[in-house]
Design a protein around this motif. Structure first.
Motif, PDB file in Angstrom:
ATOM      1  N   PRO B   4      52.082 -65.949 -31.620  1.00 59.78           N
ATOM      2  CA  PRO B   4      51.874 -64.779 -32.488  1.00 59.78           C
ATOM      3  C   PRO B   4      52.279 -65.056 -33.930  1.00 59.78           C
ATOM      4  CG  PRO B   4      52.854 -64.109 -30.399  1.00 59.78           C
ATOM      5  CD  PRO B   4      52.837 -65.611 -30.400  1.00 59.78           C
ATOM      6  N   ALA B   5      53.367 -65.822 -34.109  1.00 56.04           N
ATOM      7  CA  ALA B   5      53.815 -66.115 -35.477  1.00 56.04           C
ATOM      8  C   ALA B   5      52.796 -66.997 -36.202  1.00 56.04           C
ATOM      9  CB  ALA B   5      55.172 -66.805 -35.437  1.00 56.04           C
ATOM     10  N   GLN B   6      52.280 -68.004 -35.498  1.00 53.16           N
ATOM     11  CA  GLN B   6      51.269 -68.876 -36.119  1.00 53.16           C
ATOM     12  C   GLN B   6      50.026 -68.069 -36.498  1.00 53.16           C
ATOM     13  OE1 GLN B   6      50.977 -71.622 -32.817  1.00 53.16           O
ATOM     14  NE2 GLN B   6      51.837 -73.297 -34.043  1.00 53.16           N
ATOM     15  N   GLU B   7      49.658 -67.188 -35.584  1.00 53.01           N
ATOM     16  CA  GLU B   7      48.450 -66.385 -35.819  1.00 53.01           C
ATOM     17  C   GLU B   7      48.621 -65.513 -37.064  1.00 53.01           C
ATOM     18  OE1 GLU B   7      46.220 -64.771 -32.464  1.00 53.01           O
ATOM     19  OE2 GLU B   7      46.513 -62.805 -33.382  1.00 53.01           O
ATOM     20  N   ARG B   8      49.794 -64.940 -37.196  1.00 52.61           N
ATOM     21  CA  ARG B   8      50.035 -64.076 -38.356  1.00 52.61           C
ATOM     22  C   ARG B   8      49.984 -64.874 -39.655  1.00 52.61           C
ATOM     23  NH1 ARG B   8      54.542 -59.363 -39.207  1.00 52.61           N
ATOM     24  NH2 ARG B   8      53.502 -58.512 -41.031  1.00 52.61           N
ATOM     25  N   VAL B   9      50.602 -66.059 -39.623  1.00 48.40           N
ATOM     26  CA  VAL B   9      50.576 -66.911 -40.818  1.00 48.40           C
ATOM     27  C   VAL B   9      49.137 -67.267 -41.175  1.00 48.40           C
ATOM     28  CG1 VAL B   9      51.144 -69.231 -41.663  1.00 48.40           C
ATOM     29  CG2 VAL B   9      52.893 -67.865 -40.511  1.00 48.40           C
ATOM     30  N   LEU B  10      48.351 -67.621 -40.169  1.00 45.19           N
ATOM     31  CA  LEU B  10      46.956 -67.997 -40.430  1.00 45.19           C
ATOM     32  C   LEU B  10      46.159 -66.825 -40.989  1.00 45.19           C
ATOM     33  CD1 LEU B  10      46.007 -70.248 -37.385  1.00 45.19           C
ATOM     34  CD2 LEU B  10      45.994 -70.903 -39.800  1.00 45.19           C
ATOM     35  N   LEU B  11      46.431 -65.648 -40.465  1.00 41.49           N
ATOM     36  CA  LEU B  11      45.711 -64.472 -40.963  1.00 41.49           C
ATOM     37  C   LEU B  11      46.038 -64.214 -42.426  1.00 41.49           C
ATOM     38  CD1 LEU B  11      46.070 -62.211 -37.825  1.00 41.49           C
ATOM     39  CD2 LEU B  11      43.902 -62.856 -38.902  1.00 41.49           C
ATOM     40  N   GLU B  12      47.313 -64.353 -42.776  1.00 40.47           N
ATOM     41  CA  GLU B  12      47.697 -64.155 -44.178  1.00 40.47           C
ATOM     42  C   GLU B  12      47.082 -65.231 -45.056  1.00 40.47           C
ATOM     43  OE1 GLU B  12      51.928 -64.010 -44.029  1.00 40.47           O
ATOM     44  OE2 GLU B  12      51.961 -62.001 -43.138  1.00 40.47           O
ATOM     45  N   GLN B  13      47.094 -66.468 -44.519  1.00 38.83           N
ATOM     46  CA  GLN B  13      46.532 -67.587 -45.265  1.00 38.83           C
ATOM     47  C   GLN B  13      45.022 -67.397 -45.471  1.00 38.83           C
ATOM     48  OE1 GLN B  13      47.538 -71.282 -43.396  1.00 38.83           O
ATOM     49  NE2 GLN B  13      46.519 -72.499 -44.974  1.00 38.83           N
ATOM     50  N   ALA B  14      44.372 -66.894 -44.436  1.00 35.53           N
ATOM     51  CA  ALA B  14      42.912 -66.739 -44.504  1.00 35.53           C
ATOM     52  C   ALA B  14      42.501 -65.727 -45.569  1.00 35.53           C
ATOM     53  CB  ALA B  14      42.363 -66.332 -43.140  1.00 35.53           C
ATOM     54  N   ARG B  15      43.373 -64.820 -45.903  1.00 39.36           N
ATOM     55  CA  ARG B  15      43.046 -63.857 -46.968  1.00 39.36           C
ATOM     56  C   ARG B  15      43.008 -64.556 -48.314  1.00 39.36           C
ATOM     57  NH1 ARG B  15      43.392 -58.665 -45.227  1.00 39.36           N
ATOM     58  NH2 ARG B  15      44.579 -58.316 -43.321  1.00 39.36           N
ATOM     59  N   ARG B  16      43.905 -65.549 -48.478  1.00 37.59           N
ATOM     60  CA  ARG B  16      43.943 -66.263 -49.761  1.00 37.59           C
ATOM     61  C   ARG B  16      42.958 -67.427 -49.775  1.00 37.59           C
ATOM     62  NH1 ARG B  16      49.299 -66.085 -48.204  1.00 37.59           N
ATOM     63  NH2 ARG B  16      49.294 -68.319 -47.835  1.00 37.59           N
ATOM     64  N   GLU B  17      42.886 -68.133 -48.651  1.00 39.03           N
ATOM     65  CA  GLU B  17      42.056 -69.348 -48.543  1.00 39.03           C
ATOM     66  C   GLU B  17      41.186 -69.185 -47.307  1.00 39.03           C
ATOM     67  OE1 GLU B  17      40.771 -72.953 -49.869  1.00 39.03           O
ATOM     68  OE2 GLU B  17      42.650 -72.231 -50.716  1.00 39.03           O
ATOM     69  N   PRO B  18      39.968 -68.660 -47.482  1.00 38.49           N
ATOM     70  CA  PRO B  18      39.141 -68.312 -46.315  1.00 38.49           C
ATOM     71  C   PRO B  18      38.980 -69.423 -45.291  1.00 38.49           C
ATOM     72  CG  PRO B  18      38.133 -67.470 -48.317  1.00 38.49           C
ATOM     73  CD  PRO B  18      39.308 -68.299 -48.757  1.00 38.49           C
ATOM     74  N   LEU B  19      39.045 -70.677 -45.737  1.00 37.75           N
ATOM     75  CA  LEU B  19      38.828 -71.761 -44.769  1.00 37.75           C
ATOM     76  C   LEU B  19      39.906 -71.814 -43.690  1.00 37.75           C
ATOM     77  CD1 LEU B  19      37.515 -74.522 -47.154  1.00 37.75           C
ATOM     78  CD2 LEU B  19      36.263 -73.476 -45.286  1.00 37.75           C
ATOM     79  N   ALA B  20      41.036 -71.173 -43.941  1.00 36.64           N
ATOM     80  CA  ALA B  20      42.084 -71.138 -42.917  1.00 36.64           C
ATOM     81  C   ALA B  20      41.597 -70.420 -41.662  1.00 36.64           C
ATOM     82  CB  ALA B  20      43.334 -70.452 -43.467  1.00 36.64           C
ATOM     83  N   PHE B  21      40.560 -69.638 -41.805  1.00 36.49           N
ATOM     84  CA  PHE B  21      40.029 -68.919 -40.641  1.00 36.49           C
ATOM     85  C   PHE B  21      39.539 -69.877 -39.564  1.00 36.49           C
ATOM     86  CE2 PHE B  21      36.793 -66.744 -38.153  1.00 36.49           C
ATOM     87  CZ  PHE B  21      37.404 -65.532 -37.874  1.00 36.49           C
TER      88      PHE B  21
END
Lengths: 289, 194
Positions: B4-21
């Motif tokens: 869950p923690a990794q997922e949350r970090v990725l979601l936040e990252q994806a807002r700034r850097e879409p490729l993180a999705f």
């Protein structure tokens, strides 16, 4: 919400507990004697596998879509900060980017020294051996920019691959803007480029570098015509050249280095690939959308 | 599998850097594909709807708001569920035509032998048909619980039901599924579910 809640029996509660244990990976032992529990355990395992090709194609398609998303926050901060890949781009893969930089300087400087040349699809084909090296003087790696910013800076519609080999991913971009252009070229359309690394190896040389510049750019990459084969990409003429410029500004035609040239929607594409089979290179180009 | 923690970090990252999705795609692809596979028969439709789900997720990600563990999965499978519902509203077929569904499934790496793979393909095809013959609510609840991996509460949110009704549909559906399975000839599953 709709309808009345349905009633649950005691047996239902037992079954729900079993399902919870099975799906959380804790339920294989105590369900062995119960047919319904065994059935649920087997059902949980009965998942289909997608075709590898579909999974890869969709991944590439999503990457292309994501790369097109211009995030205002990203665009505004990209000039101030450098991400991990950008440092890698400027540091370790400068050589691979060389061919995209300073084209306007390169070609006029060698025109005087060759007797026969042909402009074709973003390449300057020279008949006979090249008797000059493209000096690295004045060639500096273009600064990395965000992918979104590269798309914004391009003066033409940018097509990106919707298919990539499984282990490759779009890792970064760069742009040749006014500050990096040849003297007198300020204000001309920007060149942009995209770099694809093997997944998990962002500090190794890129497998593919995709360079884009406007079709009206004066000049192009200087290539020995004998190294070039004329082919088609998307049914249009294309050039497949053995080699690419190395970090010293010398055409390296070793067996692992190839460049593909073609034009599309007002842009010239020069795709340099290292250690990539011909079929994959063509497939990448054909998948550009 | 992402924590869950990794997922949350990725979601936040994806807002700034879409490729993180892309990491979220890799983590969720098997679940979305499995869920859609149990809801739609033809593999071309499965692939189209799986693609639609992720493309829609990319498009809508800016509007997603994180509401704790599992909220992204619930949001993503709401998209998948809506895609499947739209497919049927547009006249999509629940059962495939002449081409057998199982023919399009490739051999997963972990399968020990082609024979075993064939048996598992057939088992999946039979099970999919059994699930597809259940009442719609039971289909939806079972597939969201077993293949999307959602909790009953999340399923309730997607289907507009209360949690207790979801639990009841799940229990009834599973019993009915097992009953129908038991009526099949023994060879139907090649012993895989025995």
């Amino acid at each position: 919400m709709s309808g009345q809640p349905l009633n649950l029996s005691e047996q239902d509660s037992v079954l729900l507990d079993q399902v919870d244990r099975i799906l959380s990976g804790r339920g294989s032992d105590d369900t062995s004697a119960d047919p319904l529990g065994r059935f649920c355990a087997a059902l949980a395992q009965a998942t289909p596998s997608a075709r590898d090709q579909f999974r890869r194609d969709l991944g590439s398609r999503l990457t292309a879509e994501l790369a097109r998303q211009v995030s205002p926050a990203e665009a505004s901060t990209s000039l101030r900060s450098r991400s991990r890949w950008r440092r890698a781009l400027v540091g370790t893969v400068a050589a691979a980017l060389l061919l995209a930089v300073g084209l306007a300087v390169a070609v006029p400087s060698v025109r005087a020294g060759v007797s026969k040349f042909t402009h074709l699809l973003g390449a300057v084909l020279v008949n006979g051996p090249l008797d000059m090296h493209v000096t690295s003087t004045g060639y500096e790696p273009s600064p990395g920019v965000s992918i979104a910013e590269a798309l914004r800076l391009a003066a033409f519609p940018v097509h990106l691959p919707t298919w990539l080999p499984d282990d490759m991913e779009l890792s970064g971009a760069y742009a040749v803007t006014d500050t990096q252009k040849a003297p007198g070229s300020a204000g001309s359309a920007n060149d942009v480029g995209f770099v694809y690394f093997v997944r998990g190896h962002p500090h190794e040389p890129p497998v593919v570098t995709l360079n884009l510049y406007p079709v009206d750019t004066d000049g192009g990459l200087i290539v020995d015509a004998s190294k070039v084969k004329q082919i088609t990409v998307k049914g249009k003429p294309a050039l497949y050249a053995k080699g690419a410029y190395n970090e010293r500004g010398v055409w390296d035609d070793s067996e692992y280095n190839y460049t593909l040239f073609w034009e599309e929607d007002g842009a010239r594409y020069a795709m340099n690939a290292w250690r990539l089979p011909y079929d994959d290179m063509i497939r990448i180009a054909e998948s550009m959308r | 599998v992402l924590s869950p923690a990794q997922e949350r970090v990725l979601l936040e990252q994806a807002r700034r850097e879409p490729l993180a999705f892309r990491e979220l795609y890799r983590a969720y692809f098997p679940r979305v594909y499995a869920y859609v596979s149990y809801r739609v028969a033809c593999v071309e439709d499965v692939e189209d709807l799986t693609a639609q789900t992720f493309l829609k997720a990319i498009e809508e990600l800016g509007r997603f708001s994180y509401r704790g563990e599992g909220s992204f999965a619930a949001w993503l499978f709401r998209i998948a569920h809506n895609s499947v519902s739209d497919f049927y509203r547009r006249g999509g077929k629940a059962h495939d035509g002449p081409a057998p569904l199982e023919a399009a499934y490739e051999l997963p790496d972990q399968q020990p032998s082609p024979d075993d793979h064939v048996i598992r393909q057939q088992s999946f095809a039979h099970l999919r048909r059994l699930v597809g013959d259940l009442p719609l609510r039971q289909q939806e609840v079972i597939t969201l619980r077993f293949f999307a991996g959602l909790r009953n509460k999340q399923i309730a949110g997607i289907l507009g039901l209360d949690e207790r009704s979801v639990a009841a549909h799940l229990c009834r559906g599973l019993r009915e599924l097992q009953r129908r399975y038991a009526q099949l000839p023994e060879h139907a599953f090649g012993g895989v579910l025995e």
